[in-house]
Scaffold this active site. Structure first.
Site, PDB file in Angstrom:
ATOM      1  N   TYR A 158      -0.824 -13.487  -0.182  1.00 56.79           N
ATOM      2  CA  TYR A 158       0.512 -14.039  -0.446  1.00 56.79           C
ATOM      3  C   TYR A 158       1.147 -13.423  -1.693  1.00 56.79           C
ATOM      4  CZ  TYR A 158      -0.705 -17.680   2.964  1.00 56.79           C
ATOM      5  OH  TYR A 158      -1.075 -18.352   4.096  1.00 56.79           O
ATOM      6  N   LYS A 214     -14.137 -13.445   5.612  1.00 56.12           N
ATOM      7  CA  LYS A 214     -14.127 -12.620   6.829  1.00 56.12           C
ATOM      8  C   LYS A 214     -14.807 -11.303   6.452  1.00 56.12           C
ATOM      9  CE  LYS A 214     -12.705 -11.973  11.113  1.00 56.12           C
ATOM     10  NZ  LYS A 214     -13.325 -12.651  12.245  1.00 56.12           N
ATOM     11  N   ASP A 222     -13.118 -17.620  11.309  1.00 58.06           N
ATOM     12  CA  ASP A 222     -12.891 -18.046  12.694  1.00 58.06           C
ATOM     13  C   ASP A 222     -13.930 -19.081  13.112  1.00 58.06           C
ATOM     14  OD1 ASP A 222     -14.598 -15.903  12.277  1.00 58.06           O
ATOM     15  OD2 ASP A 222     -14.118 -14.876  14.147  1.00 58.06           O
ATOM     16  N   ASP A 242      -5.129 -22.035   3.276  1.00 60.98           N
ATOM     17  CA  ASP A 242      -3.850 -22.585   3.723  1.00 60.98           C
ATOM     18  C   ASP A 242      -4.031 -23.155   5.140  1.00 60.98           C
ATOM     19  OD1 ASP A 242      -1.202 -23.147   4.014  1.00 60.98           O
ATOM     20  OD2 ASP A 242      -0.500 -21.083   4.024  1.00 60.98           O
ATOM     21  N   ASP A 276      -4.926 -27.351   6.328  1.00 61.45           N
ATOM     22  CA  ASP A 276      -4.026 -28.069   7.241  1.00 61.45           C
ATOM     23  C   ASP A 276      -4.775 -28.553   8.485  1.00 61.45           C
ATOM     24  OD1 ASP A 276      -1.855 -27.865   5.634  1.00 61.45           O
ATOM     25  OD2 ASP A 276      -0.544 -26.959   7.126  1.00 61.45           O
TER      26      ASP A 276
END
Ligand code: NAD
Length: 366
Positions: free
Chosen positions: A144, A195, A228, A252, A256
């Site tokens: 970001y 990852k 994942d 993020d 959520d």
């Protein structure tokens, strides 16, 4: 400690409704402690645009700088949705606040009492005892914020957009310190999410986390998951996790996902902690509910105040070290909700109470 000084930024729509509930509960919870609440309110978000022409006026920023913590409501709503994206209340107030105070660690407790498992979209047999996870997200690094970040027209007529994911060892160690402290205050189980099979930043993340935690906190049970897989595990068996921690973008999304399996947004608080220490030698922090301004129920006096009150409890714990009072507030909320006093978002067809009735019941249970 004679007083605690914090800025109160209620924001828009249900923001002021739930903030006044939180302040009432704080006053009551602190009443016998001998510690004064020293807070000042300032405009932020849509209301600040309307009154001052800016979502984060200089006076609001100055008040925050002079305080030891920020208790934030939520900002935005349909009235401001037609503004250009960079002037939208959330983007023009929360993001600059995070940046200005280098709030690099976001802590989101995912808590669902077993009496409220119906509120979760998960089957009840997957969460017979409810949910209790803490998600820690790195908040100021990664894709970001990495540079370059640009869209360019190519010589062959195509268009290309580019984001850069970048992490430094020091940034990873800094968030690992927060994760160690959090795991030590819970069940000492830490799951780091990355990852590392694909991304260089994740290879570094995994290596630094492994080395740092084995040196600094060898008694913590550390595990690693690819993002994942973590997303799947979170919905298939959430309670295998104690503390989850990860970089900005993965956090993020996972935080959520965690919020949604915990049922109502009206129950979830969050803390964003900064680099700098306040005058109590604790991290400066911004504390806010996980949800937004809930335009569908704003002005009706029916919003659930728990997320805002729990955010205030996190502020007492992290920025002022007032663990006992924070726990007292959390226990009062648990007693109230599990005892059957509930706002509409968690009432499941039984009689729902108003924001003020809920607040009064929590105060009674303190
Ligand atoms: P939202 O979180 O405001 O609402 C989603 C659903 O959750 C709604 O049905 C709402 O009624 C419910 N809900 C949320 N908080 C609740 C509470 N305390 N009690 C009972 N129910 C509650 O998300 P949205 O509808 O996507 O966004 C509405 C506005 O809020 C938008 O303008 C958005 O930009 C803004 N927003 C702000 C923040 C923030 O300030 N940090 C975060 C998210 C959204």
């Amino acid at each position: 400690m004679e007083s605690i000084k914090f800025a109160v930024l209620s924001g828009d729509l249900i923001g002021p409704e739930v903030m006044s509930a939180a302040l009432e509960v704080l006053q009551e919870a602190m009443a016998s402690s001998g510690i004064q609440l020293d807070f000042q309110e300032a405009d932020v978000g849509g209301i600040a645009i309307d009154r001052h022409g800016s979502a984060l006026p200089q006076a609001t920023l100055d008040l925050c700088s002079q305080s030891d913590a920020i208790l934030f409501g939520s900002v935005g709503g349909p009235k401001w949705e037609s503004l250009p994206p960079q002037e939208q209340p959330e983007r023009a107030s929360l993001l600059p606040l995070r940046k200005h105070f280098s709030l690099f660690a976001n802590l989101r407790p995912g808590l669902l009492f077993k009496e409220l498992t119906q509120a979760s979209p998960l089957k009840e047999e997957r969460i017979p005892d409810g949910i209790d996870i803490l998600c820690i997200r790195e908040l100021t690094g990664g894709i970001y914020f990495g540079q370059p970040k640009e869209t360019t027209s190519l010589s062959d007529g195509d268009i290309q957009a580019l984001d850069t994911m970048v992490y430094r060892k020091s940034e990873i160690e800094r968030i690992a310190d927060v994760a160690i402290e959090a795991a030590n205050s819970r069940n000492k189980r830490l799951c780091s999410v990355d990852k590392a099979n694909v991304l260089e930043t994740s290879v570094l993340w995994r290596q630094v986390v492994t080395d740092y935690i084995s040196k600094k906190a060898p008694d913590i049970e550390l595990s690693h998951l690819y993002v994942d897989n973590a997303a799947m595990q979170l919905v298939s068996n959430p309670n295998q996790f104690d503390v989850l921690f990860t970089e900005n973008m993965f956090g993020d999304i996972l935080s959520d996902e965690m919020a949604v399996i915990c049922g109502s947004l009206g129950m979830l608080a969050s803390a964003s902690l900064g680099k700098s220490k306040n005058k109590h030698n604790k991290p400066f922090g911004l504390y806010e509910p996980a949800g937004g301004t809930a335009p569908d129920i704003a002005g009706k006096g029916i919003a659930n105040p728990c997320a805002q009150i729990l955010s205030a409890a996190l502020m007492l714990r992290f920025s002022f070290g007032l663990e006992a009072i924070a726990t007292k507030i959390e226990k009062a909320i648990k007693k109230t909700v599990t005892g059957g006093t509930r706002t509409g978002d968690i009432a499941f067809g039984s009689k729902a109470v108003s924001t003020s009735e809920m607040t009064a019941a929590i105060i009674k249970n303190l």
